[in-house]
Design a protein around this motif. Structure first.
Motif, PDB file in Angstrom:
ATOM      1  N   THR A 186      -2.073   3.532   9.430  1.00 33.51           N
ATOM      2  CA  THR A 186      -2.098   2.861   8.126  1.00 33.51           C
ATOM      3  C   THR A 186      -2.058   1.348   8.211  1.00 33.51           C
ATOM      4  OG1 THR A 186       0.329   3.033   7.971  1.00 33.51           O
ATOM      5  CG2 THR A 186      -0.980   4.828   7.020  1.00 33.51           C
TER       6      THR A 186
ATOM      7  N   GLU B 110      -5.827  -5.275   3.304  1.00 35.01           N
ATOM      8  CA  GLU B 110      -5.415  -5.570   1.929  1.00 35.01           C
ATOM      9  C   GLU B 110      -4.807  -6.958   1.824  1.00 35.01           C
ATOM     10  OE1 GLU B 110      -4.632  -4.416  -2.177  1.00 35.01           O
ATOM     11  OE2 GLU B 110      -5.810  -3.434  -0.622  1.00 35.01           O
TER      12      GLU B 110
ATOM     13  N   THR C 166       0.846  -1.185   0.000  1.00 36.37           N
ATOM     14  CA  THR C 166       0.000   0.000   0.000  1.00 36.37           C
ATOM     15  C   THR C 166       0.884   1.239   0.000  1.00 36.37           C
ATOM     16  OG1 THR C 166      -0.144  -0.060   2.425  1.00 36.37           O
ATOM     17  CG2 THR C 166      -1.925  -1.135   1.176  1.00 36.37           C
TER      18      THR C 166
ATOM     19  N   HIS D 103       0.909   5.477   1.039  1.00 38.52           N
ATOM     20  CA  HIS D 103       0.244   6.502   1.850  1.00 38.52           C
ATOM     21  C   HIS D 103       1.069   7.783   1.806  1.00 38.52           C
ATOM     22  CE1 HIS D 103      -2.022   3.101   3.596  1.00 38.52           C
ATOM     23  NE2 HIS D 103      -0.848   2.501   3.673  1.00 38.52           N
TER      24      HIS D 103
ATOM     25  N   GLN E 165      -4.047  -0.819   9.605  1.00 34.70           N
ATOM     26  CA  GLN E 165      -5.323  -1.496   9.381  1.00 34.70           C
ATOM     27  C   GLN E 165      -5.603  -1.695   7.903  1.00 34.70           C
ATOM     28  OE1 GLN E 165      -4.901   1.052  11.437  1.00 34.70           O
ATOM     29  NE2 GLN E 165      -5.720   0.530  13.449  1.00 34.70           N
ATOM     30  N   GLU E 166      -5.291  -0.688   7.080  1.00 32.58           N
ATOM     31  CA  GLU E 166      -5.517  -0.818   5.640  1.00 32.58           C
ATOM     32  C   GLU E 166      -4.615  -1.884   5.026  1.00 32.58           C
ATOM     33  OE1 GLU E 166      -5.116   1.868   1.554  1.00 32.58           O
ATOM     34  OE2 GLU E 166      -5.133   2.847   3.522  1.00 32.58           O
ATOM     35  N   THR E 167      -3.360  -1.948   5.475  1.00 25.58           N
ATOM     36  CA  THR E 167      -2.441  -2.944   4.922  1.00 25.58           C
ATOM     37  C   THR E 167      -2.837  -4.358   5.322  1.00 25.58           C
ATOM     38  OG1 THR E 167      -0.662  -1.297   5.039  1.00 25.58           O
ATOM     39  CG2 THR E 167      -0.016  -3.593   4.753  1.00 25.58           C
TER      40      THR E 167
END
Length: 462
Positions: free
Chosen positions: A261, A268, A250, A252, A263-265
């Motif tokens: 960040t 994903e 990811t 950012h 949580q998004e990774t």
């Protein structure tokens, strides 16, 4: 043997040259085997299918084939080339890369502007689909487990200069803003020394809330690993701690903290693993992967916070986050966060937790060197988050293909393939001092004991 002279070789070139008369260069053994893997898995047919919507039916001149475009981006990782212009130059200069990319000698290599236009033509999801295809190949080769992942991040220097930033509210440049402040303080014609002295005393002079770059608004002002201040991005990747494969990547803003960040990774990575399970037809892949994503996450102390640990625990993920020394803590009405932090502390002090934290340097930090320093993306030559992410996901897919090549043949890059060959050719000089019978016996023994890929590489190089 007589010396050939240039004057005697001068002749008029023929108007037509048959294809059979063109010289053929020996392809690099690394790229030759990599192309065999891509052909066996029908890579070109796959990318042409997912990219069909971006091309016209039968109207106009044929564009750059998707198979050639994605192979050129892979060359950027394997050769450590940072820009698309450099990739085009390298492809036109090397016969082995021409053979890998599938460009004939009577064809011209695509210009860097053609590569850039093709990148802008395709969306981010198409590039991520190529990365997903590589993950499926790794799963078939049992190089993807997906149970325990590690997360780490690093900064990438943006293709933007700090001296070009402007104010978000007024659009003034940095020098115009300082000149206005100097005039408001009573200095009518300020010198450069006076402007520097005024700027030195001003607090929070590099705030991202006040400044932006007009040509790359997604870049953020931050302090790099070496202490310099630049406009940059933050690349974060999730790695399978059992096999070392990249599961997700990811991108950012560089001003976003690790706790904001992760949580998004992790999400994903879970989506990538779930897609591999749902799209596969192999029962072995279904057995070795969990359809609900990773169950354990390993990070350094920069990711540790009450919200991160408790949030991942709610997702059903066990955390192995290194905990910084914060002293005595108080937990007013935070019983859930307290239990999650104490459970994480107990896990990282256990035998398995200590082993996973020791492996961070081997499995996580190594990719920072391979992808960005040696891979040529520590400083990006593109602008905009989407453009950089397109290049980054294909770059990471090429790194996973290098992991597959290292597993199958012992070497993960073309440069690494040259070392055993150099060693074999250097040892050949030592045979001159041996008797002929002994040298012949050692050569025959070496032919029987040497690994097959290296022996084939010697034959091709010879």
């Amino acid at each position: 043997m007589a010396m050939g002279r240039r004057k005697k070789r001068v002749r008029q070139e023929g108007l037509w040259t048959p294809t059979a008369a063109l010289p053929l260069g020996a392809s690099h053994p690394f790229y030759q085997r990599l192309n065999q893997i891509l052909d066996d898995k029908k890579f070109d047919e796959y990318v042409e299918t997912i990219c069909a919507e971006f091309y016209a039916g039968e109207v106009g001149r044929p564009g750059l084939p998707p198979g050639i475009y994605f192979r050129l981006l892979m060359v950027g990782y394997f050769e450590g080339i940072d820009s698309e212009r450099g990739i085009a130059w390298r492809a036109s200069d090397s016969l082995s890369i021409r053979s890998f990319v599938r460009i004939a000698l009577d064809e011209s290599v695509p210009d860097h502007s053609t590569i850039s236009r093709t990148r802008r033509l395709m969306d981010v999801e198409t590039h991520q689909a190529v990365f997903q295809w590589v993950l499926a190949v790794l799963a078939e080769k049992k190089l993807l487990k997906g149970t325990t992942i590690g997360v780490d991040a690093t900064t990438l220097e943006a293709n933007a200069a700090l001296r070009s930033i402007v104010r978000r509210d007024t659009g003034e440049s940095y020098e115009e803003f300082l000149t206005r402040l100097a005039k408001e303080s009573g200095i009518e014609t300020p010198t450069r020394e006076q402007l520097a002295k005024l700027d030195r005393k001003r607090p929070k002079k590099g705030s991202n809330d006040d400044w932006t770059h007009p040509h790359d608004p997604d870049a953020r002002i931050t302090k790099m690993k070496d202490g310099r201040t630049h406009l940059a991005y933050k690349a974060e990747h999730a790695v399978d701690m059992e096999t070392g494969a990249l599961v997700a990547v990811t991108l950012h803003g560089a001003d976003e903290g690790d706790t904001a960040t992760i949580q998004e990774t992790v999400a994903e990575a879970g989506e990538r693993i779930t897609t591999v399970v749902t799209d596969t037809d192999s029962d072995e892949v279904v057995k070795q992967l969990r359809a609900d994503g990773p169950r354990e996450v390993v990070t350094d102390k920069g990711y540790h916070s009450r919200a991160v640990v408790s949030g991942l625990t709610e997702w059903g993920v066990r955390t192995y986050c290194s905990e910084p020394n914060r002293g005595r803590q108080r937990w007013p009405e935070q019983e859930r966060e307290q239990q999650a932090v104490y459970a994480n502390r107990q896990r990282i002090r256990g035998e398995r937790g200590l082993r996973l934290l020791r492996q961070r340097g081997e499995k996580l930090e190594r990719w920072n060197q391979h992808l960005y320093d040696r891979g040529g993306m520590r400083r990006v030559h593109l602008r905009g988050r989407e453009n950089i992410l397109k290049r980054l996901v294909v770059h990471s897919g090429a790194a996973n293909l290098g992991l597959l090549m290292r597993t199958l043949f012992g070497k993960g890059t073309p440069r690494g393939w040259q070392r055993p060959l150099r060693g074999l050719f250097s040892v050949a000089g030592c045979f001159r001092a041996l008797p002929s019978a002994t040298a012949s016996l050692l050569c025959n023994f070496g032919r029987r004991m040497a690994p097959r890929p290296i022996v084939q590489g010697v034959l091709i190089a010879a």
